[in-house]
Design an enzyme around this catalytic site. Sequence first.
Site, PDB file in Angstrom:
ATOM      1  N   ASN A  12      -3.195  24.116  -1.433  1.00 19.36           N
ATOM      2  CA  ASN A  12      -3.678  25.404  -0.938  1.00 19.36           C
ATOM      3  C   ASN A  12      -2.998  25.653   0.403  1.00 19.36           C
ATOM      4  O   ASN A  12      -3.385  25.080   1.412  1.00 19.36           O
ATOM      5  CB  ASN A  12      -5.211  25.343  -0.783  1.00 19.36           C
ATOM      6  CG  ASN A  12      -5.783  26.591  -0.154  1.00 19.36           C
ATOM      7  OD1 ASN A  12      -5.085  27.591   0.011  1.00 19.36           O
ATOM      8  ND2 ASN A  12      -7.052  26.542   0.210  1.00 19.36           N
ATOM      9  N   TRP A  13      -1.967  26.485   0.378  1.00 24.90           N
ATOM     10  CA  TRP A  13      -1.182  26.720   1.599  1.00 24.90           C
ATOM     11  C   TRP A  13      -1.886  27.670   2.556  1.00 24.90           C
ATOM     12  O   TRP A  13      -1.404  27.897   3.665  1.00 24.90           O
ATOM     13  CB  TRP A  13       0.219  27.243   1.236  1.00 24.90           C
ATOM     14  CG  TRP A  13       1.056  26.268   0.454  1.00 24.90           C
ATOM     15  CD1 TRP A  13       0.723  24.982   0.141  1.00 24.90           C
ATOM     16  CD2 TRP A  13       2.349  26.495  -0.107  1.00 24.90           C
ATOM     17  NE1 TRP A  13       1.738  24.401  -0.587  1.00 24.90           N
ATOM     18  CE2 TRP A  13       2.746  25.304  -0.754  1.00 24.90           C
ATOM     19  CE3 TRP A  13       3.217  27.586  -0.140  1.00 24.90           C
ATOM     20  CZ2 TRP A  13       3.975  25.174  -1.407  1.00 24.90           C
ATOM     21  CZ3 TRP A  13       4.440  27.481  -0.793  1.00 24.90           C
ATOM     22  CH2 TRP A  13       4.812  26.272  -1.419  1.00 24.90           C
ATOM     23  N   LYS A  14      -2.977  28.247   2.119  1.00 25.86           N
ATOM     24  CA  LYS A  14      -3.761  29.183   2.952  1.00 25.86           C
ATOM     25  C   LYS A  14      -2.853  30.260   3.548  1.00 25.86           C
ATOM     26  O   LYS A  14      -1.896  30.674   2.911  1.00 25.86           O
ATOM     27  CB  LYS A  14      -4.537  28.417   4.032  1.00 25.86           C
ATOM     28  CG  LYS A  14      -5.367  27.285   3.436  1.00 25.86           C
ATOM     29  CD  LYS A  14      -6.370  26.714   4.399  1.00 25.86           C
ATOM     30  CE  LYS A  14      -7.042  25.531   3.743  1.00 25.86           C
ATOM     31  NZ  LYS A  14      -8.128  24.986   4.557  1.00 25.86           N
ATOM     32  N   HIS A 104     -13.548  29.278  -2.468  1.00 32.94           N
ATOM     33  CA  HIS A 104     -13.216  28.326  -1.399  1.00 32.94           C
ATOM     34  C   HIS A 104     -14.217  28.519  -0.255  1.00 32.94           C
ATOM     35  O   HIS A 104     -14.661  29.640  -0.005  1.00 32.94           O
ATOM     36  CB  HIS A 104     -11.776  28.576  -0.922  1.00 32.94           C
ATOM     37  CG  HIS A 104     -11.297  27.512   0.018  1.00 32.94           C
ATOM     38  ND1 HIS A 104     -11.631  27.515   1.353  1.00 32.94           N
ATOM     39  CD2 HIS A 104     -10.547  26.413  -0.186  1.00 32.94           C
ATOM     40  CE1 HIS A 104     -11.090  26.448   1.923  1.00 32.94           C
ATOM     41  NE2 HIS A 104     -10.428  25.766   1.013  1.00 32.94           N
ATOM     42  N   GLU A 106     -13.858  28.789   2.769  1.00 32.60           N
ATOM     43  CA  GLU A 106     -13.475  29.814   3.753  1.00 32.60           C
ATOM     44  C   GLU A 106     -13.794  31.211   3.210  1.00 32.60           C
ATOM     45  O   GLU A 106     -14.156  32.116   3.967  1.00 32.60           O
ATOM     46  CB  GLU A 106     -11.980  29.669   4.092  1.00 32.60           C
ATOM     47  CG  GLU A 106     -11.758  28.440   4.969  1.00 32.60           C
ATOM     48  CD  GLU A 106     -10.419  27.754   4.798  1.00 32.60           C
ATOM     49  OE1 GLU A 106      -9.477  28.376   4.279  1.00 32.60           O
ATOM     50  OE2 GLU A 106     -10.319  26.568   5.164  1.00 32.60           O
ATOM     51  N   GLU A 176     -15.545  20.221  -2.493  1.00 37.24           N
ATOM     52  CA  GLU A 176     -14.983  20.208  -1.145  1.00 37.24           C
ATOM     53  C   GLU A 176     -16.114  20.249  -0.113  1.00 37.24           C
ATOM     54  O   GLU A 176     -16.592  21.345   0.227  1.00 37.24           O
ATOM     55  CB  GLU A 176     -14.077  21.419  -0.948  1.00 37.24           C
ATOM     56  CG  GLU A 176     -12.891  21.451  -1.881  1.00 37.24           C
ATOM     57  CD  GLU A 176     -11.742  22.221  -1.257  1.00 37.24           C
ATOM     58  OE1 GLU A 176     -10.673  21.638  -1.095  1.00 37.24           O
ATOM     59  OE2 GLU A 176     -11.928  23.400  -0.895  1.00 37.24           O
ATOM     60  N   GLY A 182     -10.161  20.336   6.704  1.00 33.84           N
ATOM     61  CA  GLY A 182      -9.383  20.601   7.909  1.00 33.84           C
ATOM     62  C   GLY A 182      -9.884  19.869   9.135  1.00 33.84           C
ATOM     63  O   GLY A 182      -9.503  20.194  10.263  1.00 33.84           O
ATOM     64  N   SER A 222      -9.466  16.960   3.715  1.00 38.90           N
ATOM     65  CA  SER A 222      -8.683  15.994   4.501  1.00 38.90           C
ATOM     66  C   SER A 222      -8.065  14.880   3.652  1.00 38.90           C
ATOM     67  O   SER A 222      -7.993  13.739   4.097  1.00 38.90           O
ATOM     68  CB  SER A 222      -9.533  15.411   5.638  1.00 38.90           C
ATOM     69  OG  SER A 222      -9.909  16.449   6.533  1.00 38.90           O
ATOM     70  N   GLY A 243      -5.279  20.956   1.454  1.00 34.93           N
ATOM     71  CA  GLY A 243      -4.922  22.012   2.390  1.00 34.93           C
ATOM     72  C   GLY A 243      -3.764  21.575   3.271  1.00 34.93           C
ATOM     73  O   GLY A 243      -2.598  21.612   2.879  1.00 34.93           O
ATOM     74  N   GLY A 244      -4.094  21.104   4.478  1.00 38.24           N
ATOM     75  CA  GLY A 244      -3.081  20.780   5.481  1.00 38.24           C
ATOM     76  C   GLY A 244      -1.933  19.919   4.974  1.00 38.24           C
ATOM     77  O   GLY A 244      -0.757  20.213   5.233  1.00 38.24           O
TER      78      GLY A 244
HETATM   79  C1  PEP Z   1      -8.887  23.018   1.590  1.00 35.79           C
HETATM   80  O1  PEP Z   1      -8.838  23.921   2.394  1.00 35.79           O
HETATM   81  O2  PEP Z   1      -9.104  23.256   0.384  1.00 35.79           O
HETATM   82  C2  PEP Z   1      -8.684  21.670   2.081  1.00 35.79           C
HETATM   83  C3  PEP Z   1      -9.085  20.673   1.335  1.00 35.79           C
HETATM   84  O3  PEP Z   1      -8.098  21.540   3.314  1.00 35.79           O
HETATM   85  P1  PEP Z   1      -7.669  20.167   4.045  1.00 35.79           P
HETATM   86  O4  PEP Z   1      -6.959  19.331   3.022  1.00 35.79           O
HETATM   87  O5  PEP Z   1      -6.759  20.600   5.153  1.00 35.79           O
HETATM   88  O6  PEP Z   1      -8.918  19.517   4.518  1.00 35.79           O
END
Ligand code: PEP
Length: 260
Positions: A12-14, A104, A106, A176, A182, A222, A243-244
């Site tokens: 997920n590049w957001k 998600h 967010e 999640e 994050g 994470s 994500g990151g």
């Molecule tokens: C996400 O936003 O779906 C996510 C899991 O982010 P991160 O891996 O950065 O915690």
Amino acid sequence: MPSHRRKIVAGNWKMNLDRSRVTELAEAVVGRSQEAGGVELVLCPPGVYLGTVGAALKIVDRTSPSGVALGGQNMHDKASGAFTGEVAPPMLVDLGCRYVILGHSERRSLFGETDAIVNAKTKAALAAGLTPIVCVGESLEEREGGRTQAVVTAQVRGSLAGLSPSDLERIVVAYEPVWAIGTGKVATPAQAQEVHALIRGLLASLASPEVAGRVRIQYGGSVKPDNAADLAAQPDIDGALVGGASLKADDFLGIAAAFR
Ligand code: PEP
């Protein structure tokens, strides 16, 4: 015993990167996709770059020669109409998407998406031929208050209400925990497994144990190459929503390799 479910790792590049960097990252993932073994890879770039990434993946008819799939990060539940700024499910299909992330945290916390909205979007995605990656997860306050099971149960039941067993079989669920997204604080493998088992039990009650046994449940929060193997060793963790770490080909492929 290893599960028969094909593992799936999605990035997920957001709202990150630009046109040249999405191209570079997609090409790097495609060029090294064999490092993931049989793990299914999905790239979810910002909506405006879906076409750019689709071209880098050489997608034709939603199939890419590398096997790396394309996914949206969100969509509207209507197929067309006066919804300024929104993207319709058939538009994602038109750009070559097979997947779409829905609900998600967010979207839930910053854009007011309720379980009812996620439910409408999930049904619309399935109707359009997309595989929804339906996200659920508790906040830190909810976990510390001992409400994880109740919150996740309500989210799963609400987001998946009214889906037939054959629809349920076509979805992916992403657990999640909000406190792990994050933040660098990953759930322990035991914490994640406990909730994944809960979700699989809920799917069994909504459909059947056989259907529940075929649904893939990703962990997200994470995930990094150095913690992915312990998560991957859990019986009900079938991949990761990243994500990151998905913004670096090395890290993304390192995570995927842990799920081989
Ligand atoms: C996400 O936003 O779906 C996510 C899991 O982010 P991160 O891996 O950065 O915690």
